[in-house]
Structures are given as structure tokens and as C-alpha cells.
Design an enzyme around this catalytic site. Structure first.
Site, mmCIF file in Angstrom:
data_model
loop_
_atom_site.group_PDB
_atom_site.id
_atom_site.type_symbol
_atom_site.label_atom_id
_atom_site.label_comp_id
_atom_site.label_asym_id
_atom_site.label_seq_id
_atom_site.Cartn_x
_atom_site.Cartn_y
_atom_site.Cartn_z
ATOM 1 N N ASP A 188 1.063 -1.168 -0.010
ATOM 2 C CA ASP A 188 0.027 0.061 -0.030
ATOM 3 C C ASP A 188 0.727 1.235 -0.108
ATOM 4 O O ASP A 188 1.825 1.381 0.993
ATOM 5 C CB ASP A 188 -0.908 0.035 1.291
ATOM 6 C CG ASP A 188 -1.494 1.276 1.450
ATOM 7 O OD1 ASP A 188 -2.088 1.978 0.178
ATOM 8 O OD2 ASP A 188 -2.061 1.523 2.465
ATOM 9 N N ASN B 219 -0.494 4.518 -0.117
ATOM 10 C CA ASN B 219 -1.169 5.889 0.230
ATOM 11 C C ASN B 219 -1.630 5.877 1.604
ATOM 12 O O ASN B 219 -2.307 6.625 1.973
ATOM 13 C CB ASN B 219 -2.207 6.361 -0.807
ATOM 14 C CG ASN B 219 -3.097 5.494 -0.994
ATOM 15 O OD1 ASN B 219 -3.635 4.122 -0.180
ATOM 16 N ND2 ASN B 219 -4.207 5.552 -2.050
ATOM 17 N N ASP C 129 -4.230 3.646 2.691
ATOM 18 C CA ASP C 129 -5.549 3.489 2.984
ATOM 19 C C ASP C 129 -5.976 2.097 3.183
ATOM 20 O O ASP C 129 -7.021 1.712 3.405
ATOM 21 C CB ASP C 129 -6.429 3.840 1.706
ATOM 22 C CG ASP C 129 -6.077 3.081 0.405
ATOM 23 O OD1 ASP C 129 -5.139 2.210 0.568
ATOM 24 O OD2 ASP C 129 -6.827 3.307 -0.486
ATOM 25 N N ASP D 78 -1.899 -1.241 -3.716
ATOM 26 C CA ASP D 78 -2.178 -0.350 -5.152
ATOM 27 C C ASP D 78 -0.824 -0.435 -6.020
ATOM 28 O O ASP D 78 0.211 -1.135 -5.809
ATOM 29 C CB ASP D 78 -2.451 1.093 -4.688
ATOM 30 C CG ASP D 78 -1.559 1.641 -3.806
ATOM 31 O OD1 ASP D 78 -0.156 1.557 -3.868
ATOM 32 O OD2 ASP D 78 -1.832 2.331 -2.766
ATOM 33 N N ASP E 73 -5.173 -10.691 -15.921
ATOM 34 C CA ASP E 73 -6.356 -11.496 -15.919
ATOM 35 C C ASP E 73 -7.235 -11.093 -16.829
ATOM 36 O O ASP E 73 -7.523 -9.936 -17.044
ATOM 37 C CB ASP E 73 -6.911 -11.599 -14.514
ATOM 38 C CG ASP E 73 -6.732 -12.833 -13.938
ATOM 39 O OD1 ASP E 73 -6.864 -13.936 -14.217
ATOM 40 O OD2 ASP E 73 -5.905 -12.720 -12.584
ATOM 41 N N ASP F 148 -9.422 -16.269 -17.038
ATOM 42 C CA ASP F 148 -10.237 -16.826 -15.880
ATOM 43 C C ASP F 148 -11.481 -17.380 -16.000
ATOM 44 O O ASP F 148 -12.179 -16.904 -16.746
ATOM 45 C CB ASP F 148 -10.423 -15.449 -15.088
ATOM 46 C CG ASP F 148 -11.169 -15.718 -13.662
ATOM 47 O OD1 ASP F 148 -10.598 -16.450 -12.810
ATOM 48 O OD2 ASP F 148 -12.305 -15.659 -13.425
ATOM 49 N N GLU G 180 -7.380 -20.922 -17.211
ATOM 50 C CA GLU G 180 -7.602 -21.452 -15.922
ATOM 51 C C GLU G 180 -8.269 -22.729 -16.107
ATOM 52 O O GLU G 180 -9.726 -22.592 -16.375
ATOM 53 C CB GLU G 180 -8.154 -20.589 -15.042
ATOM 54 C CG GLU G 180 -8.384 -21.039 -13.574
ATOM 55 C CD GLU G 180 -9.468 -20.217 -12.815
ATOM 56 O OE1 GLU G 180 -9.249 -20.122 -11.358
ATOM 57 O OE2 GLU G 180 -9.996 -19.425 -13.180
ATOM 58 N N HIS H 6 -3.992 -17.253 -5.567
ATOM 59 C CA HIS H 6 -4.936 -16.565 -4.722
ATOM 60 C C HIS H 6 -6.280 -17.234 -4.433
ATOM 61 O O HIS H 6 -6.912 -16.734 -3.414
ATOM 62 C CB HIS H 6 -5.256 -15.378 -5.828
ATOM 63 C CG HIS H 6 -6.039 -15.516 -6.931
ATOM 64 N ND1 HIS H 6 -5.542 -16.128 -8.033
ATOM 65 C CD2 HIS H 6 -7.506 -15.390 -7.157
ATOM 66 C CE1 HIS H 6 -6.623 -16.329 -8.751
ATOM 67 N NE2 HIS H 6 -7.691 -15.989 -8.433
ATOM 68 N N ASP H 7 -6.453 -18.472 -5.184
ATOM 69 C CA ASP H 7 -7.649 -18.921 -4.709
ATOM 70 C C ASP H 7 -7.265 -20.244 -4.020
ATOM 71 O O ASP H 7 -8.419 -21.264 -3.659
ATOM 72 C CB ASP H 7 -8.446 -19.586 -6.067
ATOM 73 C CG ASP H 7 -9.096 -18.563 -6.976
ATOM 74 O OD1 ASP H 7 -9.591 -17.770 -6.237
ATOM 75 O OD2 ASP H 7 -9.150 -18.727 -7.955
#
Length: 577
Positions: free
Chosen positions: A53, A55, A57, A61, A130, A232, A286, A352-353
Site C-alpha cells: 500500500d 497511500n 488507505d 495499489d 487476468d 479466468d 484457468e 490467490h484461490d
């Protein structure tokens, strides 16, 4: 005299180059194989929401990724696969796209993207994005128009079933709280189809206008200079739009009924003609279908469809109760055998899955985490196929240790918890299961250092940081020559320096050994032996290969074994005569 000298030096330089090539990959190695950059690449997956990150928040990003490009370069990888960064209401962490030509505000701007791409290319790193076109967001303008009227020109961009015909045949939804893939919409008295979340309506690939929209999107990004697409859920894109009834319990074999249906190959061949063949881009699906034939039809060069696909059978082996190493060997061996002469696949055990690599396939206890992480990395980098490696696994990041449902953010996990609650199921048992397998385990923030929030953000992170970041972080491992991180760099370099690990013949040894995984890789007279102990105890393996004169190329112990007995989670790669 000068002429003779010049000729002598030219011959010497030639011989030196020839000897160097021989030492690395043996003569003729590049003449007998179909070399492609995407076959020789190591792909590193970056999950932007959790990487860095910039910034404050609490959300990773694009500028955060830019700030860490030198780190990515230091890993030795060639390609970054970036999870979706398009505009999205974020129901499924960006896999519900509302505008394919813009950047999600959480991640930054198109200028940030352009700077990221430039920064990657200047470092010799390619970028794969993706392509999420099995479905869109229900907040995409196409869907808004589609649901506005039965006569809308966008109506056929999605799958609608008019309610006066009765409810359509049941379709299973992976993410819906009721697992019902048909969602009633009162505006036009009709149902729309969603294989995933109800906010992810499936696109209708039978419509040529929709297909042309997608090809335009692909050209937009390819013209920007990206280097590939990961499609995907695309094996589900083509449907039998008569929507016949499936047999009861079919959802247990979801892919068999949903995967590679209809005119999928026709659509991919059209995509190849319209886009892929016009750019030097890498393409990966995928999913590899239901059979080896499905996989070959997707990736064989003469099919003019895609470069490679993932086969999920291997990654699905790990279970909370453990898994069989013999079974794992059988699965990876049969897939290698099926594509030994033709076609190409990816090699992976996490993304990520999935939950974390070391927590699923290794041992995340303090005693064995580093050893088993290194062993698994050795496996991934010494198999045939393009290796995909998920960010944070190079540090041996572990599962999150979440204990309450409030800790989770994943739509699939949250909706399934609600379903379990609705049917009166054993909720503590469900929480125990998802502590092992939930996708959120792999989505906790990257652990950069031992400062607050692991150096990921100065704000409040969108999902909790794993509390073990004080001991497991990149800064600490940079200083340790024997760290998981530095071992990852060495084994990546080993793969890059030895084409035998990319293209070489794979042969399984000691197949029935329940503890170890042993195999050779051979190319143009070179033979490498890989020995892996997948257990927390010493284990012997019988390979029939004399190791007395073998040369150790890499190992995760300081003194690798040469008698066939491997220490707990030992990994060693030899060059043998």
C-alpha cells in the site's frame, strides 16, 4: 602473422563459446527443442490488494507495486501475473469487472498502470493480466442495459430465461449462499445465470457482438504493451444454452458438466485469429478441461488456441487431514506423460484461490517451515512446464490462523458460512475447515518487515496481517544467506541456467515410496536427479543411481545426503553420470 593471429583468436573464442554451451546445456540442446520464452519463464503472481500500500488507505495499489519492482527483479523471475485491477465494485476482489478499460480507484489510475508497465519492461519483466470474461459485474453498463428490457440490444450479452417458461433446470453456483446459479430479476420477469456470485452474471459467448467486445478489450491492453493474458474461468465460458437438466448430485463433478462445453474451441480459435496471433503474447487458461484430450485441444500448437493451461488435479490434492505423496506423484506423472511429446502446461501448487503453499503441502511449524518451503520450491522449479509461484510463498508465509468468521473477507467463505448456518450445520467444524483451506489465507498482506502491519501499510489493512510477520518477513530474510527467500533465488537461477529443467525428459523413480519423490530430467546427454522428502522424518529412496560421483547442484541442507537417505523435508538436485 596478423591474419593467423586473428584466425587463431576467432577459433579460440568460438571454442570457448561452444564449451560454455556444452557445460550448460550440452551441444545441440537448442536445436532439438521448440524454445519459447513463455516455456522458459518463471511466473510470479502478484495479488495487488495485498502486496504493498502506497497511500495509507490499507489497500495495496499500483504505486505500491512500483515501489517494489526492484525486489521482484531480484527474485530472478521473468513474468508477473497481476490479478485484476480493472474498475470493480469488489464483490469478488476484482473478479467482478464493471469497466474493462479503466483501473479500480483503490489501485490508482491509468497513468499509474502505464508507469508500472514501463517499470517492469525496463527491468526485463513481462506483464500478464487476468482476462475475466466468463462473467462481468452486474454493475457493468452491459448488464445494466441488458436487464433494463427484453428488447435491449444488450439482452443477448448475458444468459436470460423468461419466467413464464417456469424456472430453468437447476445450475450450481460456486459462490451463491444457496448454491443456485439462477437469479430472479423482477424488472423483466426473468432469471439470469451466474456460476459464481449473484453479482457476477455470466456472459453469453454465443453472441458474436459480445465476442467482438472482448477482442476489442484485449487489443486495448495488448496495444498498451502487456505481454499476455490469463483467461479466468474460461473453460466454463461456453454453455449448452438449451440448459438441459443435469443428473442429481452433478455438482460434485462440477467441471465435468460445466467445463469445455459448447463451441469453446471455436471461440478460442477465433480469439487467436483476431488477437493472440497478432501480438507476441502468452496465453494461459484457468483449467485444462475434463480429459487429456480437452487439455491438448486447448494448448497444442497446431490447434491455434492457447499456449498453456493449468490442470487443477494436483493443487486439489491437499486436504485438512493430509494427503498421499504416492497419489501426488501419480497425478503429476500422468499429466507430464500426457504432454511429454506435445502441448505445454503450467506447474503450480498455490495461487490467490488457495491457502498458503507451506501450510497445505508442507509443514508450517517453526521446526520444519523453512525446510519444507524450500523442498516445495525445489519441486516446482525442477518439473517440466512453466512454474507459477504466488507472492509471499518465497518467504514461507503461512495460513492466517483466523478463528472467527469476522476475520474473513472472501465472498465464497462468507456466503458458505451463512449457508451452513441456515441449514443448522456444525459451524465450529466449518471454521476449522476454512482455517486450512479458505482463499483468504493466501490474501493476507505481504510481510515486508517487522514494523507495524508488516510494512504493508501505514493505515488499517483491509484484512488482518498474519501476526507471525515479526519472524517471517522479507527484510529479515534478505540478511540471511540460508533463508527461504535466498534459496528461492538460487533455485530459480538453477532452472534458468539449465534448460534440462525446462525441456528435459521426466522419469519417475521409486514410484511406490510413500515418503519420497524421486525423478530424473534428461536432455542432450545431461541427466539430473531430484530427490525430495515430503515428510518430517528421515526417509530412504531407491533410485538405482550411483551417487558417489554425482555433483550436487543445490540442496536445502548444508551437507546433502549421498546414500539415498534423506533428512526431514530434504531436497537435493544432483547431476549424475
Amino acid at each position: 602473422m596478423n591474419v593467423l593471429y586473428i584466425r587463431f583468436m576467432a577459433l579460440a573464442i568460438f571454442m570457448l563459446g561452444a564449451f560454455s554451451g556444452y557445460a550448460q546445456n550440452k551441444p545441440g540442446a537448442t536445436d532439438t527443442i521448440d524454445r519459447k520464452w513463455w516455456k522458459e519463464a518463471v511466473v510470479y503472481q502478484v495479488y495487488p490488494r495485498s502486496f504493498k500500500d502506497n497511500n495509507g488507505d490499507g489497500i495495496g495499489d499500483l504505486k505500491g507495486i512500483i515501489s517494489k519492482l526492484d525486489y521482484i527483479k531480484s527474485l530472478g523471475v521473468d513474468v508477473v501475473w497481476l490479478n485484476p485491477i480493472y474498475s470493480s465494485p469488489n464483490d469478488d476482489n476484482g473478479y467482478d469487472v464493471s469497466d474493462y478499460r479503466n483501473i479500480m480507484k483503490d489501485f490508482g489510475t491509468m497513468d499509474d498502470f502505464d508507469a508500472l508497465l514501463k517499470g517492469m519492461h525496463s527491468r526485463g519483466i513481462k506483464l500478464v493480466m487476468d482476462l475475466v470474461v466468463n462473467h462481468s459485474s452486474d454493475e457493468h453498463e452491459w448488464f445494466k442495459q441488458s436487464r433494463s428490457s427484453r428488447t435491449s440490444p444488450y439482452r443477448e450479452y448475458y444468459h436470460w430465461w423468461n419466467a413464464e417458461k417456469g424456472k430453468p433446470a437447476y445450475r450450481y453456483s460456486l459462490f451463491d449462499v444457496n448454491h443456485d446459479a439462477w437469479r430472479y430479476d423482477s424488472l423483466t420477469n426473468a432469471y439470469y445465470l451466474h456460476y459464481f456470485s449473484r453479482k457476477q452474471p455470466d456472459l453469453n459467448w454465443e453472441n458474436p457482438k459480445l465476442r467482438n467486445e472482448v477482442y476489442g478489450i484485449m487489443k486495448f491492453w495488448a496495444d498498451k504493451g502487456i505481454d499476455g493474458f490469463r483467461l479466468d474461468a474460461f473453460q466454463f465460458a461456453a454453455k449448452d444454452t438449451t440448459f438441459p437438466a443435469f443428473p442429481k448430485g452433478y455438482e460434485k463433478n462440477f467441471t465435468q458438466y460445466y467445463g469445455v462445453q459448447g463451441n469453446l474451441h471455436g471461440y478460442l480459435q477465433e480469439m487467436n485469429r483476431e488477437v493472440l496471433s497478432k501480438y507476441n503474447v502468452m496465453s494461459v487458461a484457468e483449467g485444462a478441461g475434463n480429459t487429456f484430450e480437452d487439455g491438448h485441444n486447448l494448448v497444442d500448437a497446431d490447434r491455434n488456441e492457447l499456449n498453456m493451461a493449468y490442470a487443477f488435479e494436483g493443487v486439489d490434492i491437499a486436504k485438512p487431514e493430509g494427503y498421499s505423496i504416492t497419489h501426488l506423484k501419480q497425478v503429476f506423472t500422468k499429466w507430464d506423460s500426457a504432454f511429454a511429446a506435445k502441448g505445454w502446461l503450467s506447474i503450480f501448487l498455490a495461487n490467490h484461490d488457495q491457502a498458503r503453499l507451506v501450510s497445505r503441502f508442507g509443514n508450517d511449524s517453526p521446526e520444519f517451515r523453512a525446510l519444507s518451503s524450500k523442498m516445495l520450491t525445489t519441486f516446482l522449479m525442477t518439473m517440466r512446464g512453466t512454474p507459477y509461484y504466488y507472492n509471499g510463498d518465497e518467504l514461507g508465509m503461512t495460513n492466517a490462523g483466523f478463528t472467527t468468521i469476522e476475520d474473513y473477507r472472501d465472498v465464497q467463505t462468507l456466503n458458505e458460512y451463512q449457508r451452513q448456518k441456515n441449514i443448522g450445520a456444525d459451524l465450529p467444524a466449518y471454521l476449522k475447515r476454512i482455517a486450512f483451506e479458505s482463499r483468504d489465507n493466501g490474501r493476507t498482506p505481504f510481510q515486508w518487515n517487522n514494523t507495524a502491519n508488516a510494512g504493508f501499510t501505514t493505515g488499517t489493512p483491509w484484512i488482518k496481517v498474519n501476526p507471525n510477520y515479526k519472524n517471517i518477513n522479507a527484510a529479515a530474510q534478505e540478511k540471511d544467506a540460508n533463508s527461504i527467500l535466498n534459496y528461492f533465488r538460487r533455485v530459480v537461477k538453477l532452472r534458468k541456467d539449465n534448460l534440462v529443467l525446462v525441456y528435459g525428459k521426466y522419469t519417475l523413480l521409486d514410484a511406490q515410496n510413500p515418503d519420497t519423490y524421486a525423478y530424473t530430467r534428461e536432455l542432450n546427454g545431461r541427466k539430473l536427479l531430484v530427490l525430495l522428502n515430503f515428510t518430517n522424518k528421515a526417509a530412504s529412496t531407491q533410485t538405482g543411481i550411483d551417487l558417489n560421483n554425482a555433483n550436487v547442484l543445490i540442496g536445502n541442507y548444508q551437507k546433502p545426503s549421498k546414500n539415498g537417505t534423506l533428512l526431514p523435508y530434504e531436497a537435493v538436485v544432483y547431476e549424475v553420470k
